[in-house]
Design a protein around this motif. Structure first.
Motif, PDB file in Angstrom:
ATOM      1  N   PHE A 398      27.381  51.395  55.066  1.00  0.00           N
ATOM      2  CA  PHE A 398      28.718  50.855  55.317  1.00  0.00           C
ATOM      3  C   PHE A 398      28.690  49.867  56.475  1.00  0.00           C
ATOM      4  N   PHE A 402      29.574  46.025  56.287  1.00  0.00           N
ATOM      5  CA  PHE A 402      30.700  45.616  57.113  1.00  0.00           C
ATOM      6  C   PHE A 402      30.340  44.382  57.927  1.00  0.00           C
ATOM      7  N   ALA A 406      31.910  40.829  57.230  1.00  0.00           N
ATOM      8  CA  ALA A 406      32.684  40.290  58.351  1.00  0.00           C
ATOM      9  C   ALA A 406      32.149  38.922  58.730  1.00  0.00           C
ATOM     10  N   VAL A 414      35.755  33.554  52.160  1.00  0.00           N
ATOM     11  CA  VAL A 414      36.611  34.686  51.814  1.00  0.00           C
ATOM     12  C   VAL A 414      36.279  35.214  50.426  1.00  0.00           C
ATOM     13  N   ALA A 417      33.160  37.238  50.215  1.00  0.00           N
ATOM     14  CA  ALA A 417      33.344  38.584  50.746  1.00  0.00           C
ATOM     15  C   ALA A 417      34.103  39.457  49.759  1.00  0.00           C
ATOM     16  N   ILE A 418      35.141  38.889  49.145  1.00  0.00           N
ATOM     17  CA  ILE A 418      35.918  39.681  48.183  1.00  0.00           C
ATOM     18  C   ILE A 418      35.040  40.075  46.997  1.00  0.00           C
ATOM     19  N   VAL A 421      32.895  42.911  48.010  1.00  0.00           N
ATOM     20  CA  VAL A 421      33.600  44.201  48.045  1.00  0.00           C
ATOM     21  C   VAL A 421      33.826  44.714  46.627  1.00  0.00           C
ATOM     22  N   LEU A 422      34.226  43.804  45.730  1.00  0.00           N
ATOM     23  CA  LEU A 422      34.447  44.226  44.341  1.00  0.00           C
ATOM     24  C   LEU A 422      33.151  44.760  43.730  1.00  0.00           C
ATOM     25  N   ALA A 425      32.474  48.126  44.703  1.00  0.00           N
ATOM     26  CA  ALA A 425      33.303  49.060  43.946  1.00  0.00           C
ATOM     27  C   ALA A 425      32.659  49.378  42.600  1.00  0.00           C
TER      28      ALA A 425
ATOM     29  N   MET B  70      31.857  50.013  66.077  1.00  0.00           N
ATOM     30  CA  MET B  70      31.288  48.716  65.721  1.00  0.00           C
ATOM     31  C   MET B  70      32.049  47.643  66.461  1.00  0.00           C
ATOM     32  N   VAL B  72      32.418  43.472  66.129  1.00  0.00           N
ATOM     33  CA  VAL B  72      32.024  42.255  65.432  1.00  0.00           C
ATOM     34  C   VAL B  72      32.944  41.157  65.907  1.00  0.00           C
ATOM     35  N   PHE B 181      39.970  52.894  45.843  1.00  0.00           N
ATOM     36  CA  PHE B 181      39.706  51.472  45.694  1.00  0.00           C
ATOM     37  C   PHE B 181      40.907  50.666  46.197  1.00  0.00           C
ATOM     38  N   LEU B 185      40.866  47.992  49.279  1.00  0.00           N
ATOM     39  CA  LEU B 185      41.265  46.609  49.036  1.00  0.00           C
ATOM     40  C   LEU B 185      42.435  46.231  49.951  1.00  0.00           C
ATOM     41  N   PHE B 188      41.139  45.734  53.437  1.00  0.00           N
ATOM     42  CA  PHE B 188      40.407  44.470  53.504  1.00  0.00           C
ATOM     43  C   PHE B 188      41.376  43.294  53.604  1.00  0.00           C
ATOM     44  N   PHE B 191      43.194  43.247  56.986  1.00  0.00           N
ATOM     45  CA  PHE B 191      42.270  42.796  58.015  1.00  0.00           C
ATOM     46  C   PHE B 191      42.137  41.279  57.975  1.00  0.00           C
ATOM     47  N   TRP B 192      41.988  40.775  56.775  1.00  0.00           N
ATOM     48  CA  TRP B 192      41.777  39.343  56.624  1.00  0.00           C
ATOM     49  C   TRP B 192      43.044  38.550  56.937  1.00  0.00           C
TER      50      TRP B 192
END
Lengths: 486, 659
Positions: A398, A402, A406, A414, A417-418, A421-422, A425, B70, B72, B181, B185, B188, B191-192
């Motif tokens: 993780f 992350f 990030a 963007v 990154a999406i 993440v998908l 999943a 963490m 970042v 999920f 999402l 995420f 955050f963004w």
């Protein structure tokens, strides 16, 4: 004459390759020991190999924050090289730990096996500390040739033979691309030294858009992307990973991959920084392609070894995201992820080594039915490794993802990154399936109690401790990774 | 002052380690049970200390950083714990109930295989739940969120030899994936999108302080909150993801009480309350939440009407009550929602543990008589009030509470929700109607359960009926404590309109939670408005509804034995009718029960089996199918692989060099 030697020696500086030098010397000694050993006695070879790795690791750690360059700019031992060196040593060490019982079970207790692992590690280390295209190539070949043999190590098994041969043929093929690319870059810039190449392109921006230079860059990266198994150069990986002895599969998916990443990162960032626009857009597409290919190939696998092998393709895709971002967080994230992946993946493979039966049997999902009740502690350890591979906090996997995502967000990628993440999943599906079998399926009637072998057990426990440590307090390793950037 | 907050989750974790690692060697059930109970009790004691401390404190929000996790760029994520009125109430709830239920399990799980495993899971669950509740940022909460899920699956599948149990575990597992999920999402995106505004954070306090940077009612905030809400529907069993909860009753009864009634399933409600500032900015999402909550409350109640398994009735009732809490969240009645969460925890834990006591007794009797009947089927029960008086009275009080009889706990909380759903600026009469109808059915089916189980003829097999014992003190003690809470727990939230008549009795919970919710409600003009007289009228209506529901149940399930003797002498003509119980049973069977049952069954078939299962399978099928197609590319021929490499290289070079 004396003068000449002196001039040559001034530039040598053995400190720049001390860890690999130490390891190579041990490797020679191991060869000798093998020659005079009784056939079938391998435990002491394994032990000496571990000592060799530890000694080499000690010399590497001693060099932290004290960069050494040598051999007329062909090699350095900077923090970056040391960080990767440690990754290779850990990968090799964990692999050796799980190998002893495995080799005995499969009927190939041969000492050369360990020697080859040691030599391949030397090659990987050269790749990380090489600052000249030639050194990197030399390291790559030492690494690859050892691996070709290791992949086909089970001479009597057709699958292993096939793996070795395929890996060799396709590897040789990709080396062709690599060398051709290096030649083109040399042709444009007139040097093979990474720093000089970088300086050349920085000084003459027009050269960076020269088709020959771009073709050189692309061909060269192809060679490395092949080693990392990035789509569309990944096709060898499933077959080779499946056919190779299980510990070697674990090793290949961690150590050599990290080595190719080490070289690729250094070349791209030091020499080809002025072409970033080109390579980052290419890697963007390849990263997405790789994540998707790896994950979707892994979905249908009932054999856990294959599943982990396919998924390792996807994991290389995640790591590539960090390179696309090419900022501090992203790159140090890649370093972090390489280490994290080494632990979580080898840990999971070590469980396979324990669960498997002779001839690589019992590695299907069915073999894990009811595992959670028959061997609860081992199942918990496996669960932690799987959680980490899925990227569920608080685990090393993780934290790594992350940092990488990030970094991508920070650099403005963007969508990448999406998509990452998908893809994570999607990967939940096949990792969780293992857990469903472990905890929610009835064990088979003739369930055999798994024998805990000391080496593999130590390997699993160490890996899980590292996975949890890097998940709960990742800042320690992360700050090391930061210091490792050039 | 609050720096030892981490002790609260630590104790159960230590308990988990001891029982998990050494439990097999300890063997002695009493020792294992004592370790498990002591571990969670210690954290209850610490919780009490901090709770009392917070009551006195003028500063109500305390963040404790245990260690850095963490960092970042500008984002700093800590292993941080947050103690504020909301989490303080929750830790009291979690540790208190977990202590009682762990204690109860010592008796209930006696003699079960893997006794130590049960207690170590229970402690692990408590640990994860406390992390979820105390986490000061969304990631720590997510760790707890996943952890409670994991323990839940493990405990549902505890009787893993039973196929239905492991299937139920699997179902919970799969359905919760969808929800988790959504959570990830949402996190995420949040955050963004906050990062776009220059604030890189996932800490709850900072999210609350910076939520206003996002566009109020805008698309992005709506999507984020909808994603989080999807997560909540999974964990808290709302439409469309509720189906796993009734099946989860395959787990041991203490698990149903603790995880699937009192604590874990309320996590979704808690999460929304925790991010109330964010949710309030998305009126569309709030409307969706209110509608889904109201619909779930009503829909689950209809199914509850037709169940015969004692735990299944309670399970649908739980789904229905969770619906109320979401209804409350949706109309902005955050305090009322949390209030109902607490009272529900009291009475539903008591009801589940009571049903466990009944099952325990029935099981004992059947075991004694060597019968294989179902100890959970209410049709085999009846007349148990004399056999198990303590179980009966505690059960009765909790049932009065859930039905909304005045001055029992849920009277206050449920009524507050209904009042808000009608009069809130985000309320609507249709929402009230759904809630009111559900309340009617709740009173009915809960008393149906009580009458069928504890009143009337004993329908247990003759060979077993005399061997039903009252449960031992280890089981009844928690019941008594919980029944007391279910009876008097509502006094912490007496509404102003009532409070002013009994000597300015304060609405303690509203005052206590004000620092968390008041700002949001002011900012977004969320309030319940209406005259005191109206509020009284509607209070009267809800009481009336409860009484009607109970009366109906009484008419149909209780009236039969008493009436005959009295009336037969006076009205012989009526005798036949009375003998046949006024045919009311048959009448209601034909007119009410069967259609409802049919409706319930049909709805159950459509929603449970077709829609949700179909959806879950469908997704898996698409994903698997595409995996299969891709696998054909792995031909195994080296020259094919080499060709693909060449093709790849040529394509890449063509794109970049000849571009």
């Amino acid at each position: 004459m004396e003068n000449l030697v002196q001039t040559a020696m001034q530039n040598v500086n053995f400190a720049a390759i001390m860890p690999s030098l130490v390891l190579a010397c041990f490797g020679m000694v191991l060869l000798l020991i093998n020659a005079f050993s009784r056939r079938g006695a391998t435990a002491h070879v394994a032990l000496i190999s571990l000592v060799a790795l530890l000694t080499s690791g000690y010399t590497a750690v001693m060099g932290w924050n004290n960069p050494q360059a040598g051999f007329a700019g062909h090699a350095v031992l900077d923090n970056y090289a040391i960080f990767f060196t440690i990754i290779f040593l850990i990968a090799a060490g964990l692999t050796i730990l799980m190998s002893d019982s495995y080799l005995k079970r499969e009927g190939y207790p041969v000492g050369e096996y360990y020697t080859l692992i040691v030599f391949s590690t030397v090659g990987a280390m050269l790749m990380a500390s090489g600052t000249d295209l030639m050194t990197i190539f030399l390291g790559l070949e030492v690494l690859s040739v050892s691996l070709y043999v290791l992949a086909g190590f089970f001479r009597g098994q057709l699958r292993s033979n096939e793996a070795g041969l395929k890996y060799f043929l396709l590897g040789a093929f990709s080396t062709g691309f690599l060398l051709y690319g290096m030649a083109l870059i040399y042709g444009v810039s007139g040097t093979t030294n990474l720093v000089d190449i970088g300086a050349f392109f920085a000084a003459s921006p027009a050269a960076a858009t020269n088709p020959v230079a771009i073709a050189g860059m692309l061909l060269m990266s192809t060679g490395f992307l092949f080693k990392i198994a990035i789509a569309p150069f990944h096709m060898w990986a499933p077959d080779v990973y499946e056919g190779s002895p299980t510990p070697i599969t674990a090793f290949m998916s961690a150590g050599p991959k990290a080595a190719a990443f080490a070289a690729l990162l250094r070349i791209f960032l030091v020499s080809l920084g002025s072409m970033e626009g080109t390579w980052s857009s290419m890697l963007w597409v390849l990263a997405v392609l790789t994540m998707i290919t790896g994950n979707f190939l892994a979905l249908n696998q009932d054999n856990l070894k294959r599943m982990l092998a396919y998924s390792s393709i996807a994991h290389a895709g995640y790591a590539l995201v960090g390179l696309v971002a090419a900022n501090e967080i992203g790159i140090s994230g890649v370093l972090f992820y390489m280490l994290a992946y080494t632990f979580m993946n080898i840990g999971a493979f070590a469980v396979l080594v324990l669960v498997g039966k002779q001839g690589e049997e019992n590695l299907t999902l069915q073999g894990f039915a009811g595992f959670g009740y028959k061997r609860p502690l081992l199942a918990v350890l496996m669960t932690i490794c799987l959680f980490s591979l899925m990227g569920i906090p608080p685990s090393a996997g993780f934290s790594g993802k992350f940092f990488i995502f990030a970094g991508a967000l920070d650099a403005g990628y963007v969508w990448l990154a999406i998509l990452g993440v998908l893809n994570s999943a999607v990967s939940l599906y096949y990792y969780l399936r293992v857990m469903v079998f472990m905890y929610f399926k009835d064990p088979e009637e003739d369930f055999e109690w798994i024998q805990l072998k000391p080496g593999a057990t130590i390997c699993i426990v160490l890996s899980v401790i590292a996975v949890l440590y890097m998940g709960i307090v990742p800042s320690g390793v992360m700050s090391l990774a930061r210091q490792a950037l050039f | 002052m609050y720096d030892k907050l981490w002790l609260i989750p630590l104790f159960p974790f230590v308990g988990f380690l001891i029982n998990g690692l050494l439990g097999k060697k300890i063997k002695n059930e009493k020792v294992i049970g004592a370790i498990g109970t002591l571990a969670i009790f210690s954290s209850f004691v610490v919780s009490c200390k901090y709770f009392l401390q917070l009551l006195e404190d003028s500063n109500k929000v305390h963040e404790v950083v245990v260690t850095s996790w963490m960092s970042v760029g500008q984002l700093q994520v800590d292993w941080g714990l947050l103690l504020d009125p909301l989490s303080a109430l929750m830790i009291m709830n979690v540790t208190g109930l977990a202590t009682l239920i762990t204690f109860y399990s010592i008796g209930y799980m006696h003699g079960e295989e893997g006794y130590f495993r049960f207690f170590s899971y229970l402690n692990l669950f408590s640990f994860a739940m406390l992390m979820l509740v105390l986490g000061s940022n969304a990631l720590v909460m997510f760790v707890g969120w996943e952890g409670v899920g994991l323990c839940s699956y493990l405990l549902i599948g505890y009787y893993y030899e039973k196929k239905s149990a492991s299937d139920a575990g699997k179902k919970a597992f799969v359905v919760n994936r969808v929800g988790d999920f959504g959570f990830l999402l949402g996190l995420f995106l949040l955050f963004w999108s906050l990062g776009q505004k220059g604030v890189w954070t996932i800490r709850f306090t900072e999210i609350a302080a910076n939520a206003h940077l996002l566009e109020n009612g805008g698309l992005i905030v709506t999507i984020i909150t909808l994603c989080f809400f999807l997560g909540a529907t999974g964990k808290s069993a709302q439409i469309p993801l509720y189906t796993w909860l009734p099946d989860a009753m395959e787990g041991p009864t203490p698990v149903s009480a603790l995880i699937h009634a009192a604590t874990m399933v309320t996590a979704g409600v808690y999460m929304i309350a925790r991010m109330n500032g964010l949710f309030a900015m998305a009126p569309d999402t709030m409307m969706v939440i209110a509608i889904v909550g109201g619909a779930t409350a009503l829909f689950a109640a209809t199914i509850g009407l037709a169940q015969n398994d004692i735990k299944r009735v309670l399970a649908y009732s739980t789904v229905s009550q969770l619906g109320y809490m979401f209804l409350a969240m949706g109309v902005g009645a955050f305090t009322a929602g949390i209030f109902h969460l607490l009272t529900h925890a009291f009475f539903k834990a008591c009801l589940f543990l009571g049903s466990g006591s009944v099952i325990h007794g029935m099981h004992h009797a059947y075991h004694h008589a060597h019968l294989d009947d179902d100890p959970q089927d209410m049709r085999n029960m009846g007349g148990l009030r004399k056999k198990m008086p303590i179980t009966f009275y505690t059960f009765l009080f909790s049932t009065l509470a859930i039905s909304g009889i005045p001055f029992f706990s849920a009277f206050f909380s449920k009524d507050e929700i209904l009042w808000w759903s009608l009069s809130s600026t985000r309320g609507h009469w249709a929402l009230w109607l759904m809630g009111a109808l559900a309340a009617l059915m709740t009173a009915f089916y809960m008393f149906r359960l009580v009458f069928m189980t504890f009143f009337g003829e004993q329908k247990t097999d003759a060979r077993a009926k005399d061997h039903i014992p009252e449960s031992p003190l280890v089981i009844t003690l928690p019941l008594m404590i919980l029944a007391a809470l279910a009876t008097f727990g509502g006094l912490m939230g007496v509404p102003h309109v009532l409070g002013q008549y009994i000597g300015h009795f304060p609405n303690a919970i509203e005052n206590f939670l004000a620092p968390i919710f008041e700002h949001t409600q002011h900012l977004h003009h969320i309030e319940a408005h209406g005259a005191a007289a109206t509020e009284f009228t509607f209070m009267g209506i809800s009481v009336g509804i409860a009484v009607v529901g109970i009366g109906l149940a009484w008419l149909m399930y209780c009236k039969k034995p008493q009436l005959p003797g009295l009336i037969v002498a006076k009205f012989p003509a009526l005798h036949r009718a009375i003998y046949n119980k006024w045919y009311i049973d048959e009448f209601y069977d034909a007119m009410v029960v069967n259609p409802t049952k049919k409706l319930g069954t049909t709805l159950w078939l459509i929603f449970d089996v077709r829609l949700v299962d179909g959806l879950v399978n469908g997704v898996a099928w698409v994903v698997k199918g595409s995996g299969r197609a891709l696998r054909y590319t792995q031909t195994g021929y080296t020259h094919n692989y080499a060709m693909s490499m060449v093709a790849g290289v040529v394509a890449i070079i063509a794109i970049y060099v000849f571009n």
